[in-house]
Scaffold this active site. Structure first.
Site, mmCIF file in Angstrom:
data_model
loop_
_atom_site.group_PDB
_atom_site.id
_atom_site.type_symbol
_atom_site.label_atom_id
_atom_site.label_comp_id
_atom_site.label_asym_id
_atom_site.label_seq_id
_atom_site.Cartn_x
_atom_site.Cartn_y
_atom_site.Cartn_z
ATOM 1 N N GLU A 104 -37.416 55.480 -53.170
ATOM 2 C CA GLU A 104 -38.202 56.733 -53.188
ATOM 3 C C GLU A 104 -39.390 56.735 -52.229
ATOM 4 O OE1 GLU A 104 -39.066 58.577 -56.913
ATOM 5 O OE2 GLU A 104 -36.971 58.640 -57.472
ATOM 6 N N GLU A 146 -30.307 56.903 -59.701
ATOM 7 C CA GLU A 146 -31.102 57.178 -60.915
ATOM 8 C C GLU A 146 -30.824 58.595 -61.383
ATOM 9 O OE1 GLU A 146 -35.351 56.553 -60.694
ATOM 10 O OE2 GLU A 146 -35.084 54.715 -59.528
HETATM 11 C C1 FCB Z 1 -38.320 57.575 -60.422
HETATM 12 C C2 FCB Z 1 -38.660 56.112 -60.241
HETATM 13 C C3 FCB Z 1 -38.340 55.256 -61.452
HETATM 14 C C4 FCB Z 1 -38.640 55.949 -62.748
HETATM 15 C C5 FCB Z 1 -38.048 57.331 -62.764
HETATM 16 C C6 FCB Z 1 -38.249 58.088 -64.050
HETATM 17 O O1 FCB Z 1 -39.086 58.346 -59.570
HETATM 18 O O2 FCB Z 1 -37.959 55.601 -59.136
HETATM 19 O O3 FCB Z 1 -39.036 54.045 -61.315
HETATM 20 O O4 FCB Z 1 -39.996 55.967 -62.979
HETATM 21 O O5 FCB Z 1 -38.569 58.090 -61.705
#
Ligand code: FCB
Length: 499
Positions: free
Chosen positions: A160, A370
């Site tokens: 990110e 994610e």
């Molecule tokens: C993302 C992050 C991860 C977690 C999620 C909810 O932005 O990469 O570490 O905090 O959000």
């Protein structure tokens, strides 16, 4: 009815070092930028000092990951554990990751290792706005790949980049807490450079493995049909998404970003000849984290009645400097469910993301690295943790991925955020994302209803679309405890008890 996924689709879960490990001041680890920052700016004083104590309980946690039947487990290494002073290797720290990698292989799971997930060593002066940090990262990537390259099947370089650079260096809401857009432009570039250097290290020392980066991806949509809002959303999309994917997949920054009056000078002062060749080195996949979409209007229209009416609450907007500088403002969409993290689940956005990436960058292999939902989960009086909203959330997002695959997106895998409830950065321990509940006072792990649901998805390689909630996940009349001790309180006692 069920939606079948392609044969060989990779199912997994994801975590990150600082959010779960604990043992923050032990075994030679030096502080990361988060340790002190959270003491001052965290929720209820929640820090990663103990977190889930994964450092000591990793075997049990890997057993849980394996029990899901998943093919892979995404985790990150802590740079300040592996190289506490930025130069010398801390063998004890590196040994921990060797144990983890071997433990995953023993359990039949592919280690998917993120080299860097937000926890920059605190002693790196200037952080990512300093070019030297990318060069230090190259040393760290060498150490990781030399040691683990024969066993790690999937490498993810940096997590990110856009989010970390703009929130931490321009909005001042994450460490290091700067409010300087020029620093954010430099930070993003140096994180991209670190990615490129990470790819080189993998190619050299881990030639059989796959490598990619992990980008957050919040599709930007106009909050009204007004041409000025449509144009502002398009600009914000370029400056938040293409600004990462362009350099990585095409070896160049989007022209609209590079020439923007608010960015051009800082970028020209940062980029060195040859950087974009490194950054644009071929990757095997891109990892995309999807949670929500962003709804954007033109900055000079925030008081226009049309915009006031679509914002929730009316007239409210997120006051983000870096959007304002490019003529945009973000509003929360109306009349939709909000999560405790104050964002709106929009499962339709994940299909949109996958279709757009494929259209914009060609059929690039993608892993959803994610996706998940924060809830205030708790164990009922019978000890079970019921999270039907999470099951619905995961089901709807997987259905979106299924649609995108049918439409030609090359999606190879999906990682739920997260295996365990964990430290959600400045939001603390209250925002529970796990398939497994963690009681922070006792550190007991309890698989939630969503854990069993996901295990079935993995076993079937398919997602049921019928009744969203299995019978054992239905909410009961159990009441949420009215007083819960802040996690930090019991964790501080644990540290005191241990010393
Ligand atoms: C993302 C992050 C991860 C977690 C999620 C909810 O932005 O990469 O570490 O905090 O959000």
């Amino acid at each position: 009815m069920t939606l079948s996924f392609p044969p060989g689709f990779l199912w997994g879960t994801a975590t990150a070092a600082y959010q779960i490990e604990g043992a923050a001041a032990a075994y030679g680890r030096s502080p990361s930028i988060w340790d002190d920052y959270l003491r001052e700016h965290g929720t209820h004083g929640d820090t990663g000092d103990v977190a889930c104590d994964h450092y000591h309980r990793w075997q049990h946690d890997l057993d849980l990951a394996a029990r899901l039947g998943a093919g892979a487990y995404r985790f990150s290494a802590s740079w300040s554990r592996v190289m506490p002073d930025g130069r010398t290797v801390n063998r004890e720290g590196l040994d921990f990751y060797e144990r983890l990698v071997d433990g995953l292989l023993d359990r039949g799971l592919t280690p998917a290792l993120t080299m860097y997930h937000m926890d920059l060593p605190a002693h790196l002066d200037g952080g990512w706005s300093n070019r030297d940090t990318a060069l230090r990262f190259a040393d760290y990537a060498q150490v990781l790949t030399e040691t683990l390259g024969d066993r790690v099947g999937m490498w993810m370089t940096v997590n990110e980049l856009y989010y970390e650079s703009w929130v931490g260096y321009a909005e001042g809401a994450f460490p290091p807490g700067h409010r300087d857009s020029a620093k954010a432009v430099a930070a993003l570039h140096h994180m991209l450079l670190a990615h490129g250097l990470g790819v080189s290290a993998v190619r050299e020392h881990s030639p059989a493995a796959e490598v990619g980066l992990v980008s957050g991806y919040a599709p930007v949509v106009p909050a009204t049909d007004h041409p000025a809002d449509v144009a502002a959303a398009s600009t914000a999309h370029t400056h938040s998404i293409d600004v990462v994917l362009g350099p990585v997949l095409q070896g160049r920054y989007p022209q609209e970003y590079a020439e923007h009056p608010a960015r051009a000078e800082a970028l020209a002062a940062t980029v060195v000849d040859g950087d974009l060749d490194l950054i644009g080195a071929e990757v095997d996949f891109i990892g995309l984290n999807y949670y929500f979409r962003r709804h954007v209007v033109a900055a000079d229209r925030v008081t226009d009645p049309e915009v006031v009416a679509v914002a929730d609450p009316p007239g409210d907007f997120l006051n983000l400097t870096h959007l304002k500088e490019i003529g945009a403002a973000e509003v929360r969409p109306r009349s939709r469910h909000r999560t405790m993290a104050d964002w709106t689940p929009e499962p339709e956005g994940i299909a949109q993301m996958l279709t757009d990436v494929t259209a914009d960058y060609g059929p690039v292999p993608i892993h959803i690295t994610e996706n998940g939902l924060p809830l205030p989960d708790y164990a009922g009086t019978d000890g079970a943790v019921r999270d039907p909203e999470r099951i619905t959330y995961l089901r709807d997002h997987l259905a979106g991925i299924h649609t995108a695959i049918a439409g030609g997106a090359d999606v190879r895998g999906y990682f739920v955020w997260s295996l365990l409830d964990n430290l959600e950065w400045t939001s603390g321990f209250g925002h529970r994302f796990g398939l497994v509940h963690v009681d922070y006072a006792t550190l007991t792990r309890t698989p939630k209803a969503s854990f069993d649901w996901y295990a079935q998805v993995v076993a079937d390689n398919a997602v049921p679309t019928g009744h969203p909630v299995p019978a054992n996940a239905l909410p009961t009349t159990d009441s949420i405890p009215t007083t819960t001790r802040p996690a930090a309180e019991s964790q501080r006692e644990m540290i005191q008890g241990a010393s």
